[in-house]
Enzyme design. Sequence first.
Site, short mmCIF file in Angstrom:
data_model
loop_
_atom_site.label_atom_id
_atom_site.label_comp_id
_atom_site.label_asym_id
_atom_site.label_seq_id
_atom_site.Cartn_x
_atom_site.Cartn_y
_atom_site.Cartn_z
N ASP A 188 0.81 -1.22 0.10
CA ASP A 188 -0.02 -0.02 0.09
C ASP A 188 0.77 1.15 -0.06
O ASP A 188 1.53 1.48 0.78
CB ASP A 188 -0.80 -0.15 1.25
CG ASP A 188 -1.78 1.15 1.36
OD1 ASP A 188 -1.84 1.89 0.65
OD2 ASP A 188 -2.15 1.45 2.53
N HIS A 244 -3.69 4.45 6.75
CA HIS A 244 -2.51 3.93 5.96
C HIS A 244 -1.26 3.95 6.61
O HIS A 244 -1.23 5.00 7.18
CB HIS A 244 -2.95 4.51 4.72
CG HIS A 244 -4.01 4.49 3.73
ND1 HIS A 244 -4.31 3.21 3.29
CD2 HIS A 244 -5.15 4.74 3.93
CE1 HIS A 244 -5.38 3.17 2.62
NE2 HIS A 244 -6.08 4.33 3.07
#
Length: 552
Positions: free
Chosen positions: A192, A365
């Site tokens: 990611d 994140h």
Amino acid sequence: MKEKLKIIPLGGLNEIGKNMTVIEYGQDIFVIDCGLAFPDNELLGVDLVIPDITYLRRHRNKVRGIVITHGHEDHIGALPYVLKELNVPVYCTRLAAGILNSKFEEHRMTKQVKIQCVRAGDHIRLGCFDIELIHTNHSIADAVALAIKTPLGMVIHTGDFKIDPTPVSGEMIDLTRFGELGKQGVLALMSDSTNVERSGYTPSEMEVGRTFEAQFKGCDQRIIIATFASNIYRVQQVLDAAANHGRKVAICGRSMENIANVAMELGYLHAPKNVLIDIADINRYPKSKVVVVCTGSQGEAMSALYRMAFSSHKQVEIGHGDKVIISASAIPGNEKSVTKMINELSKKGAEVVYDRQAIIHVSGHACCEELKLMLSLVKPKYFIPVHGEYRMLRRHGELAVQTGVDPRRVIIADIGRPIEITTKSARLANPVPSGKVLVDGFGIGDVGTAVLRDRKHLSEDGLLVVVVTLDSESGIVIAGPDIVSRGFIYVKEAEDLMEELRRICQRTLDRCLDEEIRDWTTIKANIKNDLSEFLYRKTKRSPMILPVIMEI
């Protein structure tokens, strides 16, 4: 000749959202995630954007299933559309399954969809692939990474993740398992890239809980909190803070209510006794004893908070005595609508607390140091950054090099470009069909470039409709030309211009009659050309001109 392992991104690269990745070896394919994206300002009138699955349709006999990493829209939102064309099983954790079931009910497809519930630690066997689910932290519960054992070696896909040592619920990300796999040898890591431009570490979700406590303490205002509907951890912390300070909580907004109900049924959300009330009952309590949790943190026009700001909400009227907490950061592209909403709330006399003023939101994140830690644990032979725009993917590749990955083995791919891996090499292969499919109402893929171009043209320059009635035998004008303007000029203030347009149109029709032109298409083209040339010379504008010819 030995088979190649193919990794084919169909979404999620050089963009935010629409995540979808195909893993293929020999006669077996499985798909990681099946997300949507929301339209930008260029996609006029479009509701949703989903991946183009032409490649999967062509190889449908090879597709063994779809594995979902977590229940966010950018990872599951396209499933109702894709499963109408690919009837394959879906594997996901319990919360994602609960959210999906409510989606499939809306689309009336619960009977034909096969959902298999799995959890972290489970293995899924799909053809030649053995897929292990690894527990991770994210802004939604039940997020997992995938460790994919392939005939050529181990491939890891992190999904969306962060490293949260003090999660609101459950355990910290299973770094031990990532480290074990790294020691065994990892062929490729897909990781990611969303927060790669942020230094340091992403703060823990617990930080937001502490901020809520501080905001609630000594506050005699009604508190309205807007956040992402799927952030169950955030809603849980609101419920806990409200209980600690003797407040009732009303949940408002369709998506927020749906996900909260699913989360409570499955045990991911726990409401303290007698804290939850119906939104219709909030006026039965003093303002100082009420909290409203709602959608609208991104300034969406139909969301609960937006309607409150612009006085169109049935149950909640905002004014003095209200504190509005926007517990989210603006997604790129939404800044203007969020700012507009904050201004409107402030005009109504509400106190507005948003991201720049306090720790009322943390990302789901990983930031730079967490991404480097993941790379250092996994030690991949090849590194493939995913989930981000090009600059993010490139920056993530640079981080990988810092942790010891050979720069020649960092592969920055693009949507539709397969990465072909053999025992000795990895390379970008020739593109496969890919791109965006636009969903507009019930139409899927029927809005293309030509339609969008027309919509843009109409939005910028407006429309002129020219209506003419001709005699079917002689071709002589019986009625008209009549000209109707929409979005071009206000007719009552431009009568001279409209009269001039009629005269030009009449001259064009007379010329066509003299030249014995009876073909409607040619007559229409002449009308459009003559009017366009005149209007651009006169107004420097080019409205869409639509001639309508009738014969009697």
